[in-house]
Design a protein around this motif. Structure first.
Motif, PDB file in Angstrom:
ATOM      1  N   THR A  94      -8.371   8.708  -4.885  1.00  0.00           N
ATOM      2  CA  THR A  94      -7.607   7.531  -4.796  1.00  0.00           C
ATOM      3  C   THR A  94      -8.329   6.251  -4.925  1.00  0.00           C
ATOM      4  OG1 THR A  94      -7.753   7.614  -2.358  1.00  0.00           O
ATOM      5  CG2 THR A  94      -6.001   8.772  -3.153  1.00  0.00           C
ATOM      6  N   SER A  95      -7.636   5.319  -5.122  1.00  0.00           N
ATOM      7  CA  SER A  95      -8.208   3.892  -5.409  1.00  0.00           C
ATOM      8  C   SER A  95      -7.450   3.211  -4.051  1.00  0.00           C
ATOM      9  CB  SER A  95      -7.895   3.318  -6.757  1.00  0.00           C
ATOM     10  OG  SER A  95      -8.667   3.944  -7.569  1.00  0.00           O
ATOM     11  N   SER A 116      -5.899  -5.571  -0.823  1.00  0.00           N
ATOM     12  CA  SER A 116      -5.118  -6.216  -0.291  1.00  0.00           C
ATOM     13  C   SER A 116      -3.799  -5.399   0.403  1.00  0.00           C
ATOM     14  CB  SER A 116      -4.488  -7.258  -1.183  1.00  0.00           C
ATOM     15  OG  SER A 116      -4.140  -6.668  -2.478  1.00  0.00           O
ATOM     16  N   THR A 117      -4.365  -4.031   0.260  1.00  0.00           N
ATOM     17  CA  THR A 117      -2.919  -3.005   0.795  1.00  0.00           C
ATOM     18  C   THR A 117      -2.614  -3.471   2.174  1.00  0.00           C
ATOM     19  OG1 THR A 117      -4.106  -1.411  -0.741  1.00  0.00           O
ATOM     20  CG2 THR A 117      -2.497  -0.662   1.069  1.00  0.00           C
ATOM     21  N   ALA A 118      -1.347  -3.465   2.500  1.00  0.00           N
ATOM     22  CA  ALA A 118      -0.880  -3.885   3.651  1.00  0.00           C
ATOM     23  C   ALA A 118      -0.977  -2.990   4.738  1.00  0.00           C
ATOM     24  CB  ALA A 118       0.527  -4.535   3.546  1.00  0.00           C
ATOM     25  N   SER A 119      -1.193  -1.504   4.295  1.00  0.00           N
ATOM     26  CA  SER A 119      -1.084  -0.277   5.218  1.00  0.00           C
ATOM     27  C   SER A 119      -2.532  -0.032   5.427  1.00  0.00           C
ATOM     28  CB  SER A 119      -0.110   0.649   4.766  1.00  0.00           C
ATOM     29  OG  SER A 119      -0.350   1.657   5.545  1.00  0.00           O
ATOM     30  N   ALA A 120      -3.039   0.517   6.693  1.00  0.00           N
ATOM     31  CA  ALA A 120      -4.429   1.084   6.847  1.00  0.00           C
ATOM     32  C   ALA A 120      -4.306   2.384   6.005  1.00  0.00           C
ATOM     33  CB  ALA A 120      -4.354   1.192   8.152  1.00  0.00           C
ATOM     34  N   GLU A 121      -3.292   3.181   5.964  1.00  0.00           N
ATOM     35  CA  GLU A 121      -3.370   4.491   4.995  1.00  0.00           C
ATOM     36  C   GLU A 121      -2.437   4.306   4.040  1.00  0.00           C
ATOM     37  OE1 GLU A 121      -2.276   7.442   7.741  1.00  0.00           O
ATOM     38  OE2 GLU A 121      -3.963   7.026   9.261  1.00  0.00           O
ATOM     39  N   PRO A 122      -2.883   3.604   2.752  1.00  0.00           N
ATOM     40  CA  PRO A 122      -1.968   3.484   1.620  1.00  0.00           C
ATOM     41  C   PRO A 122      -1.644   4.979   0.867  1.00  0.00           C
ATOM     42  CG  PRO A 122      -4.429   3.239   1.084  1.00  0.00           C
ATOM     43  CD  PRO A 122      -4.366   3.212   2.360  1.00  0.00           C
ATOM     44  N   ALA A 123      -0.466   5.078   0.194  1.00  0.00           N
ATOM     45  CA  ALA A 123      -0.254   6.146  -0.505  1.00  0.00           C
ATOM     46  C   ALA A 123      -1.162   6.397  -1.551  1.00  0.00           C
ATOM     47  CB  ALA A 123       1.054   6.106  -1.103  1.00  0.00           C
TER      48      ALA A 123
END
Length: 540
Positions: A91-92, A96-103
């Motif tokens: 994954t990348s 700026s991802t707003a979740s600590a565990e991005p999809a």
């Protein structure tokens, strides 16, 4: 009974007081205006902003504990778990991802390509795991010569033969390159104008066009230890000037080293397999491979001929804030070669040319065919850039072992031992308009020029508007010696003065004047060759 009466009296008093107070307030305080919908919306927005600020503060606290060296290109680099991770889970993670565990994003799942202009037509997916560049290049030359007459006797007598003026398409190429599924790169380039074969090697007759491919390879990237592995027709990692694209060279032609050492007969492309990589900071590069030592431009090798070639470079200094406006690079490369059909021949054209080798383009120096057991090449390079100034230099030695000449007839064969031939160049360039050359860290070579202002001249309501483009002056000394152990191939010394006008990042006009001194060879006396050339070039 007495207590009950007192409580009742107190309660009655309190009620009377409250009633009086309410009457007074009703007379002295105006009623509150009704709350509007706009004020309710503002209040709601303030509450949401306060909530988001609290969430951001919490995320900053969490991100502070993440190792900053763990990149999207190697998400498992600092992972201590022993659990295997499938390719689909690669994954990348966007900063700026707003979740600590991005999809997770599965490499190759998004095949939609967006078109863009990146000094050429480029198609690229959002995550960068697919990319396609489609382009081409054209060089159109006008050249003229003024030679000392004794030099123009027949090559069989030691001269260079006729040296005609000409106008020609020097190069005409189309190219496709890119990547797919993030870890596989490719390049396919085809040359339509640069490979010509004379109908007869001994008579001035029409030439036969032989279009052929140049780069034609597939490359696996992000490999452990090896970094990248490339298979197919490719440039051997030998010399800086050789590896630099012709689109970005400072003069119309490369130095003599290209013909005698780096790219004889096949334009520097050979079939083979190589491994190449650069350090994490991009300061150090290395490349090595094994190739067919073929003498043709068609990417195949027949018989017991091979070459083991390698190059390494290091950036002694690189100014990161200016992206290489100030730098100093040094490198070394070498090759051990089993000659094609057991023959070695070192020869070179001039610094301004009427065409490819053959009847249309004289050979200035030539050892002739030599039987040899091995050919060994060692080259040193350096490049220095300080703003608009740049200096480049390369030197190479070619050692042929167990040489016998001529290879025919048998009765006249002479043992020449292990002759050493050598050559090199040094050049200085200066941008009159203040630009500098960009630098490619993966290639370890100077790259495309980006003018501060593109050239244009148009009519507008306010009069004529114009831009100057970029202007560059250059001076190069190039020399080589093909005389040793009784072999008289010739000695060349030349000075080339150049003026380059970069109209924009994709087009330029070059003006070159070259003066070459050639030593006596055979029955040809020493003399001078004057060459004048203009090139109109564009690539995309």
């Amino acid at each position: 009974m007495l207590i009950a009466r007192r409580c009742a009296f107190i309660c009655a008093g309190i009620l009377l007081l409250l009633s009086a107070a309410n009457s007074v307030l009703a007379q002295t305080i105006e009623p509150l205006p009704p709350v509007t919908s706009t004020e309710l919306e503002l209040h709601s927005i303030r509450q949401r902003l306060a909530q988001q600020e609290a969430e951001l503060s919490q995320l900053r606290s969490q991100l502070g504990t993440i190792d900053p060296t763990r990149s999207a290109a190697s998400p498992l680099a600092n992972d201590t778990t022993t659990e295997p991770v499938s390719f689909a889970e690669y994954t990348s993670i966007a900063p700026s991802t707003a979740s600590a565990e991005p999809a997770p994003y599965e490499i190759g799942s998004d095949k939609k390509l967006n078109a863009n202009w990146n000094h050429g037509l480029e198609f690229k997916s959002e995550h960068g795991d697919f990319r396609m560049h489609v382009g081409g290049a054209l060089n159109y030359d006008l050249v003229s010569f003024a030679d000392d007459e004794p030099l123009e006797i027949a090559p069989a007598l030691g001269g260079i033969g006729p040296n005609p003026d000409s106008t020609q398409i020097r190069r005409a190429r189309v190219v496709m390159d890119g990547k797919f599924y993030e870890v596989i790169d490719f390049k396919m380039e085809y040359e339509f104008a640069n490979f010509l074969s004379p109908a007869s090697p001994t008579a001035v007759q029409p030439v036969v066009s032989s279009p052929a491919f140049t780069d034609m390879w597939l490359q696996w990237t992000h490999l452990p230890i090896l970094g990248n592995v490339r298979v197919g027709s490719q440039k051997e990692p030998l010399g800086m000037e050789h590896l630099m694209s012709f689109k970005f060279t400072d003069f119309m032609e490369r130095s003599y080293l290209q013909d005698i050492a780096f790219g004889p007969y096949n334009n520097g492309f050979a079939p083979g397999i190589s491994a190449l990589d650069l350090s994490e900071d991009g300061r150090w590069t290395w490349a090595a491979g094994i190739f067919g030592n073929n003498s043709d431009p068609f990417g195949y090798s027949i018989g017991d001929d091979w070459a083991i070639t390698g190059r390494t470079t290091y950036l002694l200094y690189y100014d990161e804030p200016s992206e290489g406006r100030y730098l100093w690079e040094a490198g070394i490369s070498g090759s051990v070669r089993k000659p094609d059909e057991g023959l070695v021949r070192l020869r070179t054209r001039g610094n301004i040319r009427s065409g490819p080798p053959g009847v249309l383009n004289p050979i200035f120096a030539d050892t002739g065919n030599m039987e040899a057991e091995r050919e060994n090449i060692l080259s040193f390079e350096t490049a220095y850039q300080a703003g608009p100034w740049s200096i480049e230099a390369e030197y190479a030695g070619i050692l042929a072992t167990d040489v016998v000449q001529p290879f025919t007839p048998q009765a006249a064969r002479v043992d020449r031992g292990d002759p050493l031939f050598h050559g090199g160049y040094v050049q200085a360039m200066y941008f009159l308009t203040g630009e500098h050359r960009s630098y490619s860290k993966p290639l370890a070579a100077l790259d495309r020029v980006i003018p501060n202002e593109n050239f244009f001249r148009v009519q507008s309501g306010a009069g004529i508007c114009q831009g100057s483009g970029a202007w560059q002056l250059g001076l190069r000394y190039s020399g080589m010696d093909l005389n040793d152990n009784g072999i008289n191939g010739g000695i060349l010394h030349s000075g080339t003065l150049g003026l380059n006008w970069f109209l924009n990042p994709n087009a330029k006009v070059q003006f070159n004047y070259d003066l070459t001194h050639r030593s006596a060879v055979g029955q040809a006396l020493a003399g001078y060759i004057n060459g004048f050339g203009t090139r109109i070039a564009f690539d995309f």
